[in-house]
Design an enzyme around this catalytic site. Sequence first.
Site, mmCIF file in Angstrom:
data_model
loop_
_atom_site.group_PDB
_atom_site.id
_atom_site.type_symbol
_atom_site.label_atom_id
_atom_site.label_comp_id
_atom_site.label_asym_id
_atom_site.label_seq_id
_atom_site.Cartn_x
_atom_site.Cartn_y
_atom_site.Cartn_z
ATOM 1 N N LYS A 117 55.281 44.211 55.041
ATOM 2 C CA LYS A 117 54.698 42.882 55.517
ATOM 3 C C LYS A 117 54.172 43.110 57.000
ATOM 4 O O LYS A 117 53.194 42.382 57.606
ATOM 5 C CB LYS A 117 55.647 41.871 55.703
ATOM 6 C CG LYS A 117 55.991 41.289 54.342
ATOM 7 C CD LYS A 117 57.363 40.251 54.333
ATOM 8 C CE LYS A 117 57.592 39.605 52.872
ATOM 9 N NZ LYS A 117 56.314 38.586 52.702
ATOM 10 N N LYS A 139 54.213 43.526 42.201
ATOM 11 C CA LYS A 139 54.989 42.317 41.745
ATOM 12 C C LYS A 139 54.415 40.920 41.833
ATOM 13 O O LYS A 139 53.785 40.853 42.936
ATOM 14 C CB LYS A 139 56.630 42.393 42.395
ATOM 15 C CG LYS A 139 56.276 41.917 43.911
ATOM 16 C CD LYS A 139 57.911 41.766 44.537
ATOM 17 C CE LYS A 139 57.419 41.363 45.930
ATOM 18 N NZ LYS A 139 58.871 40.927 46.711
ATOM 19 N N LYS A 173 54.768 35.134 45.981
ATOM 20 C CA LYS A 173 54.222 33.931 46.574
ATOM 21 C C LYS A 173 53.192 34.405 47.467
ATOM 22 O O LYS A 173 52.129 33.272 47.575
ATOM 23 C CB LYS A 173 55.396 33.182 47.242
ATOM 24 C CG LYS A 173 56.401 32.317 46.444
ATOM 25 C CD LYS A 173 57.451 31.927 46.979
ATOM 26 C CE LYS A 173 58.427 33.099 47.240
ATOM 27 N NZ LYS A 173 59.711 32.738 47.993
HETATM 28 P P1 TYM Z 1 62.263 35.264 47.728
HETATM 29 O O1 TYM Z 1 62.203 34.107 48.370
HETATM 30 O O2 TYM Z 1 61.115 36.428 47.893
HETATM 31 O O3 TYM Z 1 62.460 35.326 46.094
HETATM 32 C C1 TYM Z 1 63.619 34.388 45.725
HETATM 33 C C2 TYM Z 1 64.231 35.466 44.450
HETATM 34 O O4 TYM Z 1 63.264 35.804 43.474
HETATM 35 C C3 TYM Z 1 63.209 37.091 43.220
HETATM 36 N N1 TYM Z 1 61.917 37.453 42.968
HETATM 37 C C4 TYM Z 1 61.704 38.205 42.040
HETATM 38 N N2 TYM Z 1 62.222 38.716 40.760
HETATM 39 C C5 TYM Z 1 61.733 39.337 39.810
HETATM 40 N N3 TYM Z 1 60.246 39.494 39.670
HETATM 41 C C6 TYM Z 1 59.446 39.178 40.767
HETATM 42 N N4 TYM Z 1 58.264 39.250 40.907
HETATM 43 C C7 TYM Z 1 60.082 38.464 41.860
HETATM 44 N N5 TYM Z 1 59.744 37.805 43.311
HETATM 45 C C8 TYM Z 1 60.714 37.120 43.764
HETATM 46 C C9 TYM Z 1 63.684 37.794 44.642
HETATM 47 O O5 TYM Z 1 64.166 38.927 44.180
HETATM 48 C C10 TYM Z 1 64.809 36.714 44.994
HETATM 49 O O6 TYM Z 1 65.955 36.987 44.478
HETATM 50 N N6 TYM Z 1 65.082 37.453 51.109
HETATM 51 C C11 TYM Z 1 65.078 36.880 50.037
HETATM 52 C C12 TYM Z 1 65.733 35.500 50.305
HETATM 53 C C13 TYM Z 1 67.076 35.488 50.642
HETATM 54 C C14 TYM Z 1 68.130 35.691 50.083
HETATM 55 C C15 TYM Z 1 69.318 35.557 50.776
HETATM 56 C C16 TYM Z 1 68.526 35.989 48.936
HETATM 57 C C17 TYM Z 1 67.227 34.932 52.029
HETATM 58 N N7 TYM Z 1 68.903 34.964 52.110
HETATM 59 C C18 TYM Z 1 70.581 35.813 50.784
HETATM 60 C C19 TYM Z 1 69.897 36.302 48.439
HETATM 61 C C20 TYM Z 1 70.813 36.133 49.367
HETATM 62 C C21 TYM Z 1 63.574 36.547 49.733
HETATM 63 O O7 TYM Z 1 62.748 36.696 50.341
HETATM 64 O O8 TYM Z 1 63.423 36.288 48.328
#
Ligand code: TYM
Length: 325
Positions: free
Chosen positions: A111, A192, A195
């Site tokens: 990023k 992947k 968003k």
């Molecule tokens: P985020 O918001 O990018 O995504 C939320 C969840 O969706 C999963 N995910 C995917 N799984 C499979 N294939 C994909 N293409 C894909 N894109 C997203 C992510 O792995 C995630 O589980 N840093 C985290 C948010 C966060 C978090 C936490 C997660 C903040 N604090 C504490 C767990 C525990 C994030 O950016 O997820």
Amino acid sequence: MLKVLSGVRPTGDMHLGNYLGAFKAWVEDQYSYDAFYCVVDLHALAEEINPEVLRDRTLKTALTLLAVGLDPSKCTLFIQSHVPAHAEMSWLLSCVATYGELGRMTQFKDKSHGKDTVRVGLYTYPVLMASDILLYQAQRVPVGHDQKQHLELTRDIAMRFNNKYGEVFTIPTAFVPKVGARVMDLQDPTAKMSKSSNNSSGIIYVLEDPSSIEKKIKRAVTDTNSDVIYDPKSRPGVSNLLELLGAATDSKPEDLAPKYQNYGSLKLDTSKAVIEMLDPIRQRVKDLEKDLGEVHRIIAAGAQKAAESANATLERAKEAMGLLS
Ligand code: TYM
């Protein structure tokens, strides 16, 4: 009861990767764990986002999570910034994490790559994520594959803290689903589904229209061969479709592959299965949108409940580190 925590950034509309990689497991876990799920609006500030858009998306994300099946009588759903302990714990843990280990995070490298200015919050993002998890003493953290490195860092920070200051934190473990942990972009199956992608034709949104889903899957990039083989490395496009079909029908992609002689029938069955899976969610969102007051009540109650757990851990951490009470 064992504890679960997970989170999602409200930085865009929720897509199939979020649903299959994370939310499906969140819904299942709420029945057997003391589960906490948060919309991580503080994390969203690590990159450029319009304040009005952030506010709208935060509410929409909470609404989508209720629609996918989170039941407020079974789990605690809250907004991260409504529980101030997250930001406070983040400072404590940023004095335990090191500069070097944060710089090794691939999400930060991706990023920040090529950017003239990079926010400090983007660098310390994983420390805030560690705070989310450790505040609730979560044993289990259901996430997609892309969050595994952040989970490893969380474990390292927790162990370092416990060794230095005494046992305060439970060491968490990532739970990554067998199928659907890496949903790929339909137009670029080597990246992947995300968003932040600029091209929405490669993304299927959780609340997308059936006709649009059908079109996107029909146009999904496969490859020049025509046989259906599950091999994510050499055949990423067709393997992604098999993964989607497998995740939507609770089957193994490698068992599905021999049933198909061509891409056309695979695409047709995949779009049918995905539409069927997402249909009830879209219907529930419509009902929830009619009573936003109820959604506000659910997240307010969630924040109150979350704060009780979070504050207890925060107090123990502050005490252990030598802050005067
Ligand atoms: P985020 O918001 O990018 O995504 C939320 C969840 O969706 C999963 N995910 C995917 N799984 C499979 N294939 C994909 N293409 C894909 N894109 C997203 C992510 O792995 C995630 O589980 N840093 C985290 C948010 C966060 C978090 C936490 C997660 C903040 N604090 C504490 C767990 C525990 C994030 O950016 O997820």
